[in-house]
Design an enzyme around this catalytic site. Sequence first.
Site, PDB file in Angstrom:
ATOM      1  N   ASP A  35      50.764  81.418  83.692  1.00 37.64           N
ATOM      2  CA  ASP A  35      51.084  80.778  82.424  1.00 37.64           C
ATOM      3  C   ASP A  35      51.564  81.817  81.423  1.00 37.64           C
ATOM      4  OD1 ASP A  35      50.149  78.301  83.380  1.00 37.64           O
ATOM      5  OD2 ASP A  35      48.090  78.831  82.833  1.00 37.64           O
ATOM      6  N   ASP A  41      46.456  83.277  72.536  1.00 35.97           N
ATOM      7  CA  ASP A  41      45.662  83.472  73.752  1.00 35.97           C
ATOM      8  C   ASP A  41      45.164  84.914  73.810  1.00 35.97           C
ATOM      9  OD1 ASP A  41      45.919  80.907  74.992  1.00 35.97           O
ATOM     10  OD2 ASP A  41      47.928  81.429  75.666  1.00 35.97           O
ATOM     11  N   GLU A  64      40.333  83.996  81.622  1.00 30.50           N
ATOM     12  CA  GLU A  64      41.596  83.425  82.086  1.00 30.50           C
ATOM     13  C   GLU A  64      42.748  84.385  81.845  1.00 30.50           C
ATOM     14  OE1 GLU A  64      44.428  79.475  81.457  1.00 30.50           O
ATOM     15  OE2 GLU A  64      42.791  79.875  80.077  1.00 30.50           O
ATOM     16  N   GLU A  65      42.646  85.216  80.820  1.00 36.00           N
ATOM     17  CA  GLU A  65      43.740  86.104  80.440  1.00 36.00           C
ATOM     18  C   GLU A  65      43.655  87.471  81.098  1.00 36.00           C
ATOM     19  OE1 GLU A  65      46.084  84.616  78.916  1.00 36.00           O
ATOM     20  OE2 GLU A  65      44.879  82.834  78.504  1.00 36.00           O
ATOM     21  N   ASP A  83      37.342  80.884  79.042  1.00 32.41           N
ATOM     22  CA  ASP A  83      38.719  80.565  78.677  1.00 32.41           C
ATOM     23  C   ASP A  83      38.787  80.758  77.169  1.00 32.41           C
ATOM     24  OD1 ASP A  83      41.171  79.485  78.013  1.00 32.41           O
ATOM     25  OD2 ASP A  83      40.953  77.701  79.249  1.00 32.41           O
ATOM     26  N   LEU A  85      41.024  80.349  74.811  1.00 31.03           N
ATOM     27  CA  LEU A  85      41.612  79.324  73.958  1.00 31.03           C
ATOM     28  C   LEU A  85      42.213  78.223  74.827  1.00 31.03           C
ATOM     29  CD1 LEU A  85      41.902  78.674  70.972  1.00 31.03           C
ATOM     30  CD2 LEU A  85      44.167  79.703  71.017  1.00 31.03           C
ATOM     31  N   ASP A  86      41.372  77.297  75.235  1.00 30.78           N
ATOM     32  CA  ASP A  86      41.804  76.172  76.054  1.00 30.78           C
ATOM     33  C   ASP A  86      42.667  75.221  75.220  1.00 30.78           C
ATOM     34  OD1 ASP A  86      41.436  74.408  78.539  1.00 30.78           O
ATOM     35  OD2 ASP A  86      40.768  73.089  76.926  1.00 30.78           O
ATOM     36  N   GLU A 226      36.293  77.202  83.507  1.00 31.77           N
ATOM     37  CA  GLU A 226      36.629  75.883  82.972  1.00 31.77           C
ATOM     38  C   GLU A 226      35.778  74.799  83.635  1.00 31.77           C
ATOM     39  OE1 GLU A 226      41.316  76.176  81.701  1.00 31.77           O
ATOM     40  OE2 GLU A 226      40.871  76.001  83.842  1.00 31.77           O
TER      41      GLU A 226
END
Length: 279
Positions: A35, A41, A64-65, A83, A85-86, A226
């Site tokens: 992504d 993010d 996630e990042e 995560d 910033l979902d 998540e």
Amino acid sequence: MKEIFDGIKTAVKDIAQALKYSDFGYTANQNATGDTQLKLDVLSDEIITKTLSKINLVKELVSEEKEEALKVSGDGEYIVAYDPLDGSSLVDVNFAVGSIFGIYKGSLNPANLVASVYSVYGPRTELVIAKDKVELFRLDKNGDFAFASELRLKEKGKLNATGGLQKGWDEKHKDLIKSLFDEGYRLRYSGAMVSDLHQILLKGGGLFSYPATSDAPKGKLRLSFEVLPFAFIYELAGGYAVDNVGKRLLEISLEKVHQTSPCYFGSKYEIDKVGACLA
């Protein structure tokens, strides 16, 4: 664990402020799952990393990042998977978004998930902490998170939130969603997992699903930061969380940091229906 919760609260307050004034644009980079990263993010990830890496109880951060787990302390016994910033792609249209945290003791394994936390950044900043029970807190005018209520799911709800491109749904999932609409369920799907699951939880029940699709047969949502944190929350609140073959999500073998899975979260009635339709 209070120290970890307090660190999360601090990070959430800082992210809430950043959302009001920071650049909404994209970077030139992609995260571990391909992504394109928004500047928010990256900033949210930096805020959480800076805050939680100071806590001696935390030995690793999984984001996630981040491509791999980040080791932060030799003395800690907890891994925080998050995560940052979902739903970040919805910030530019001012939808509610959030942060999700799973706290694991010892190793990144569903059986070792001992607490979950998530925040929602909307008209109000809210925080849900799940350890022995699921509790809702709201940021008050003094800048503190004040207890609001304990959250429990009813046996049956009224809301239906389902993700994935419809053209990629298989027939069983299509039949499931049609049967819910035929029963009068209301569609409530924003595209931010944290907000949609939060709504179902606060309204007392319903179904959130992100199925296997033709373009993502193993699902799209990531287990460690998540899916599993919300599975922990939903079960603790009296609900259920399963994959597309009816297996309990908290019993799935977690083999890699960015592993994905189809997922269904809901009240007993809806998850029973999932089992009947997808069998």
